[in-house]
Design an enzyme around this catalytic site. Structure first.
Site, mmCIF file in Angstrom:
data_model
loop_
_atom_site.group_PDB
_atom_site.id
_atom_site.type_symbol
_atom_site.label_atom_id
_atom_site.label_comp_id
_atom_site.label_asym_id
_atom_site.label_seq_id
_atom_site.Cartn_x
_atom_site.Cartn_y
_atom_site.Cartn_z
ATOM 1 N N HIS A 116 25.343 66.140 6.825
ATOM 2 C CA HIS A 116 25.019 66.888 5.602
ATOM 3 C C HIS A 116 23.586 67.408 5.578
ATOM 4 O O HIS A 116 23.231 68.194 4.706
ATOM 5 C CB HIS A 116 25.271 66.003 4.380
ATOM 6 C CG HIS A 116 26.605 65.326 4.441
ATOM 7 N ND1 HIS A 116 26.742 63.997 4.815
ATOM 8 C CD2 HIS A 116 27.852 65.799 4.251
ATOM 9 C CE1 HIS A 116 28.040 63.698 4.827
ATOM 10 N NE2 HIS A 116 28.727 64.759 4.493
ATOM 11 N N GLU A 168 24.002 67.208 0.844
ATOM 12 C CA GLU A 168 23.716 68.515 1.427
ATOM 13 C C GLU A 168 22.778 69.318 0.532
ATOM 14 O O GLU A 168 21.823 69.942 1.006
ATOM 15 C CB GLU A 168 25.014 69.301 1.660
ATOM 16 C CG GLU A 168 24.741 70.636 2.334
ATOM 17 C CD GLU A 168 25.951 71.547 2.411
ATOM 18 O OE1 GLU A 168 25.747 72.773 2.351
ATOM 19 O OE2 GLU A 168 27.090 71.050 2.532
ATOM 20 N N CYS A 183 31.367 77.496 4.583
ATOM 21 C CA CYS A 183 31.632 77.588 6.018
ATOM 22 C C CYS A 183 33.079 77.951 6.318
ATOM 23 O O CYS A 183 33.962 77.882 5.460
ATOM 24 C CB CYS A 183 31.239 76.293 6.717
ATOM 25 S SG CYS A 183 32.384 74.932 6.407
ATOM 26 N N HIS A 193 31.659 62.188 5.100
ATOM 27 C CA HIS A 193 32.169 61.550 3.882
ATOM 28 C C HIS A 193 33.630 61.138 4.042
ATOM 29 O O HIS A 193 34.524 61.731 3.444
ATOM 30 C CB HIS A 193 31.986 62.480 2.681
ATOM 31 C CG HIS A 193 30.557 62.566 2.235
ATOM 32 N ND1 HIS A 193 30.041 63.650 1.572
ATOM 33 C CD2 HIS A 193 29.533 61.682 2.359
ATOM 34 C CE1 HIS A 193 28.747 63.433 1.313
ATOM 35 N NE2 HIS A 193 28.425 62.250 1.781
ATOM 36 N N CYS A 237 36.546 69.437 11.200
ATOM 37 C CA CYS A 237 35.887 70.695 11.538
ATOM 38 C C CYS A 237 34.927 70.432 12.698
ATOM 39 O O CYS A 237 34.701 69.286 13.090
ATOM 40 C CB CYS A 237 35.120 71.227 10.334
ATOM 41 S SG CYS A 237 33.802 70.087 9.799
#
Length: 322
Positions: A85, A137, A205, A52, A23
């Protein structure tokens, strides 16, 4: 049902989900580490894993990035990158106290949720943050108003969570959750707290939503869905769940193609393939090669959206994006 099983004579094939993989926030964070290494030379320190993914972290380590759990493990004054994050104000404070040269690679879509926490808490709201306790996060986001945020881990928790005062209540969420499970959690929160407010816009998102939508398309057609992604990648693990909830006969997650157990392909005609938002495409290509050797040479792309979002690099690296 046009599902085909053993002896049907139907050619083995792969359904390749799109969008998949990187992304915009991951791409930006990984480039930030690469640029920092180019500009400052190794070592460059990164608080937590930049994204991650085992492969990405390993390859950046080889180039001189050092991943640490806390900023107090970093030598004073060193170049330091905050992971995609996000971090709490307490972490920023510690970094400043150590005189670290900070490059903040927090995803802008995570920062957006941080701003919502700040805004709602200042306006006197109590915040129910839907997400996974202990995930970086969630720690960063809740750290912006620790005394005004409660974490809701699941729909079941929504039924029992103790909320101190409920006159001004809002729910927000982690960016990488299951869209459907989050809707269920919100539905149950609303039964208990009818006046709870929604976030101003989706906190989950675009990339998480798009990857789940693509998997929903291939899952009912697949005998097996393979998700390339790491065990600590929230969005990758969600893709396995979404596949199973949407008709895949089986679904597995793996980091590398060579982890695929050949027995899983027994009596399998259609293999669905996707990858999490922190997964480089090379790992998907490796998997397609392994599948081709096992007879799955026909690959059909199943596209449900087009992604063209690109974020500018973090401050301190901007003029050199290539």
């Amino acid at each position: 049902m046009h599902h085909t099983g053993l002896g049907s004579g139907v050619a083995k094939r792969v359904l390749l989900a799109s969008p998949r993989g990187y992304c915009a926030g991951v791409d930006r964070a990984v480039i930030a580490v690469e640029k920092a290494l180019e500009r400052h030379g190794p070592p460059v320190y990164v608080r937590k894993q930049i994204v991650h993914n085992v492969h990405v972290v390993g390859s950046l380590e080889k180039r001189g990035a050092i991943f640490v759990d806390q900023v107090d493990q970093i030598p004073p004054g060193a170049v330091t990158i905050f992971s995609a994050h996000g971090v709490s104000p307490a972490v920023v404070h510690s970094a400043n106290e150590r005189g670290l040269q900070v490059i903040d690679a927090t995803c802008p879509l995570v920062t957006k949720v941080h701003r919502e926490v700040i805004r709602f808490s200042k306006a006197g709201y109590f915040i129910l943050l839907i997400g996974h306790s202990g995930h970086e996060e969630v720690e960063g986001t809740s750290g912006h108003a620790p005394d005004r945020v409660l974490i809701v881990n699941s729909p079941d928790e929504a039924d029992t969570i103790d909320v101190p005062h409920t006159d001004k209540l809002v729910w927000l969420s982690q960016t990488t959750l299951s869209v459907d499970e989050t809707l269920e959690t919100v539905k149950r929160l609303r039964l208990r707290f009818p006046h709870i407010q929604d976030p101003p816009s989706d906190d989950i998102c675009y990339a998480t939503q798009n990857r789940q939508a693509a998997v929903k398309k291939i899952a009912p057609l697949s005998d097996l869905v393979i998700v390339v992604g790491s065990a600590n990648s929230s969005n990758s693990v969600r893709l396995v769940e979404v596949a199973l909830e949407n008709g895949a006969k089986a679904a597995v997650r793996l980091d590398y193609a060579d982890e695929l157990d050949p027995a899983l392909l027994d009596k399998v005609d259609v293999v669905g393939v996707t990858s999490g938002a922190s997964v480089p495409e090379i790992l998907v290509r490796d998997l397609l090669e392994v599948l081709a050797r096992a007879g799955y040479t026909k690959v059909e792309s199943v596209q449900t959206a087009v992604e063209d979002l690109v974020f500018s690099l973090p401050k301190g690296l901007r003029e050199s994006r290539k």
